[in-house]
Design an enzyme around this catalytic site. Structure first.
Site, PDB file in Angstrom:
ATOM      1  N   LYS A 105       0.925  -1.106  -0.083  1.00  0.00           N
ATOM      2  CA  LYS A 105       0.014   0.044   0.065  1.00  0.00           C
ATOM      3  C   LYS A 105       0.840   1.302  -0.029  1.00  0.00           C
ATOM      4  CE  LYS A 105      -4.300   1.079   0.259  1.00  0.00           C
ATOM      5  NZ  LYS A 105      -5.730   0.115  -0.189  1.00  0.00           N
TER       6      LYS A 105
ATOM      7  N   ASP B 119      -7.044   4.291  -4.526  1.00  0.00           N
ATOM      8  CA  ASP B 119      -7.640   4.233  -3.028  1.00  0.00           C
ATOM      9  C   ASP B 119      -8.464   5.414  -2.722  1.00  0.00           C
ATOM     10  OD1 ASP B 119      -7.718   2.048  -0.665  1.00  0.00           O
ATOM     11  OD2 ASP B 119      -7.275   3.970   0.117  1.00  0.00           O
TER      12      ASP B 119
END
Ligand code: NDP
Ligand code: 2IT
Length: 452
Positions: free
Chosen positions: A130, A170
């Protein structure tokens, strides 16, 4: 005590907190997983001896870098960017990029840790990662966003690659931002590869990637309800958020005959007793993606609806709830309110939207509760399918992709049922099922590699 003696759960969590000071989100995500894994590995000596959970909870690496950019008034701005590469035992690191002022190393470490289990559950060969930055895209011009994305990629490009680490979107990162980042990567490397997913359809993106997370969360909800011989038709549904995941969850609920009562953003929620129909969802998509407006504007547009400032929507009585905004947006009290109002099932579209206390409330009440790592895996699943299409240099048809998405979500549901049995519980413990099924796959790959 010898170094590898077994510690108990409390001792393990204590160690995680000590080694990661000031990182509460990361400690929370590890604790939620460890609560189930400690029980599962009790009689499995190899997992202890090889310190598997301890190793998964220590990212392979965390890269942090400065991102400078110039705003439209000529001011030089300085942000911090990160990429957390948590674990690549079953495939290249894979996971989104978040641009939001609340982004910290702790937030990205929790997201990369969760992603490792989620990606394992999909059955596709993807490790967990991430990234992101504490950049606030709200109120920025297109040119400012472009300059930021280019500067971010000027550093990130060293650490990623189609077989190394494949970022995607995201919070705060959608098609526009992916386009700017892909353009810069291509310029820097002179390579056209599937290094990012969520790309535009013109340049290697996959059909239904945009819809996949929200649709997948609703498919998972439908699968859970089916175990109780129930369905979505006619149900009252409360959803939080109004971004990519929330709007597509609302769209799928409408298609399956449910009634969406709420959506929200960080300023409050809208309540529409008449239901947020597909036409209204389309209006919200336009508001958010083109005009970049606020959800409060909905109440001015649609009579009979209201905007409730500064509150989350969990107090609105409902049958089904889908938290689709951000972490820790649903507290223990909210969970008790939902259960008290007769809510039957919760499917997490967001990552870790329910606090640890809230998770325990849902587990104790034995309602159907799907954690994000299972319920929102549809997005990364179609990202995995985008990687396959890019590698093969082909594009699959929408019908095929829809079928694969439904199949993958059904497979994740089945894995949760397989591992989520709990003595004395009349429903599957989906948190336990997802944690154990995801862990087992990564752990067994790690055992095969020895100590690396
Ligand atoms: P978007 O940026 O499209 O939308 C985010 C939404 O959440 C907005 O409505 C935003 O409101 C709200 N939100 C963000 N931060 C906060 C906050 N601190 N408090 C209250 N509301 C907030 O993001 P996505 O829809 O893509 O992501 C939503 C969630 O889903 C995240 O948890 C993400 O990690 C998760 N997710 C996303 C996937 C994807 O494919 N996009 C895949 C799997 C999970 P505001 O505009 O006011 O900030
Ligand atoms: O949290 C997530 O799963 C995502 N933001 C999507 C990740 C991806 O690589 O598509």
């Amino acid at each position: 005590m010898a170094v590898n003696d077994h510690v108990d759960l409390a001792g393990f969590i204590e160690g995680v907190k000590r080694r990661n000071p000031g990182q509460p989100e990361f400690a929370q995500a590890v604790q939620e997983v460890a609560e189930d894994i400690f029980d599962f590995i009790q009689d499995k000596e190899e997992y202890h001896r090889y310190q598997i959970l301890r190793r998964i909870a220590e990212p392979d690496r965390v890269v942090s870098f400065r991102v400078c950019w110039e705003d439209d008034n000529g001011n030089i701005r300085v942000q911090r960017g990160w990429r957390v590469q948590n674990n690549n035992s079953i495939g290249p690191y894979k996971g989104g990029i978040r641009f939001h002022p609340s982004v910290t190393e702790s937030v990205l470490k929790f997201l990369a840790f969760e992603q490792t289990f989620k990606n394992a559950l999909t059955g596709l060969p993807m490790g967990g990662g991430k990234g992101g930055a504490n950049f606030n895209p709200k109120g920025k011009s297109d040119n400012e966003v472009m300059r930021f994305c280019q500067s971010f990629m000027n550093e990130l490009y060293r650490y990623i690659g189609a077989d190394i680490d494949v970022p995607a979107g995201d919070i705060g990162v959608g098609g526009r931002e992916i386009g700017y980042m892909f353009g810069q990567y291509k310029r820097l490397t002179n390579e056209f590869t599937g290094v990012l997913t969520g790309k535009g359809l013109e340049y290697g993106g996959s059909l239904i990637r945009t819809e996949a997370t929200g649709y997948g969360a609703v498919y998972f909800l439908r699968n859970m309800l089916a175990t109780q011989k129930d369905g979505i038709e006619g149900k009252k549904v409360v959803i939080s958020g109004s971004g990519n995941v929330a709007t597509h969850a609302a769209e799928k609920i409408n298609q399956l005959g449910g009634k969406v009562l709420t959506l929200s953003d960080s300023e409050g929620f809208i309540y529409d007793p008449a239901g947020i129909s597909q036409e209204k969802v389309n209006w919200i998509k336009e508001l958010k993606n083109k005009r970049r407006g606020r959800i409060s504007e909905y109440a001015k547009e649609f009579t009979g609806s209201e905007f409730v400032s500064g509150k989350t929507p969990w107090g609105v009585p409902c049958d089904l709830a889908l938290p689709c905004a951000t972490q820790n947006e649903l507290t223990g009290d909210d969970a008790r309110t939902l259960v008290g109002n007769g809510c039957k099932a919760v499917s997490e579209g967001a990552n870790m939207p329910t606090t640890l206390e809230g998770v325990h409330v849902f587990k104790d009440a034995q309602i159907l509760f799907a954690p994000g790592k299972a319920a929102n895996a549809g997005g990364v699943s179609v990202s995995g399918l985008e990687m396959s299409q890019n590698s093969a240099r082909i594009s699959w048809k929408e019908e095929e992709l829809q079928r694969l998405l439904e199949d993958i979500m059904a497979g994740i549901h089945a894995s949760c049922v397989e591992y989520g049995g709990r003595p004395g519980s009349k429903v599957t413990d989906y948190v336990r099922g997802a944690n154990i099924a995801g862990f087992k796959k990564v752990a067994d790959a790690m055992l095969a590699f020895g100590v690396v």
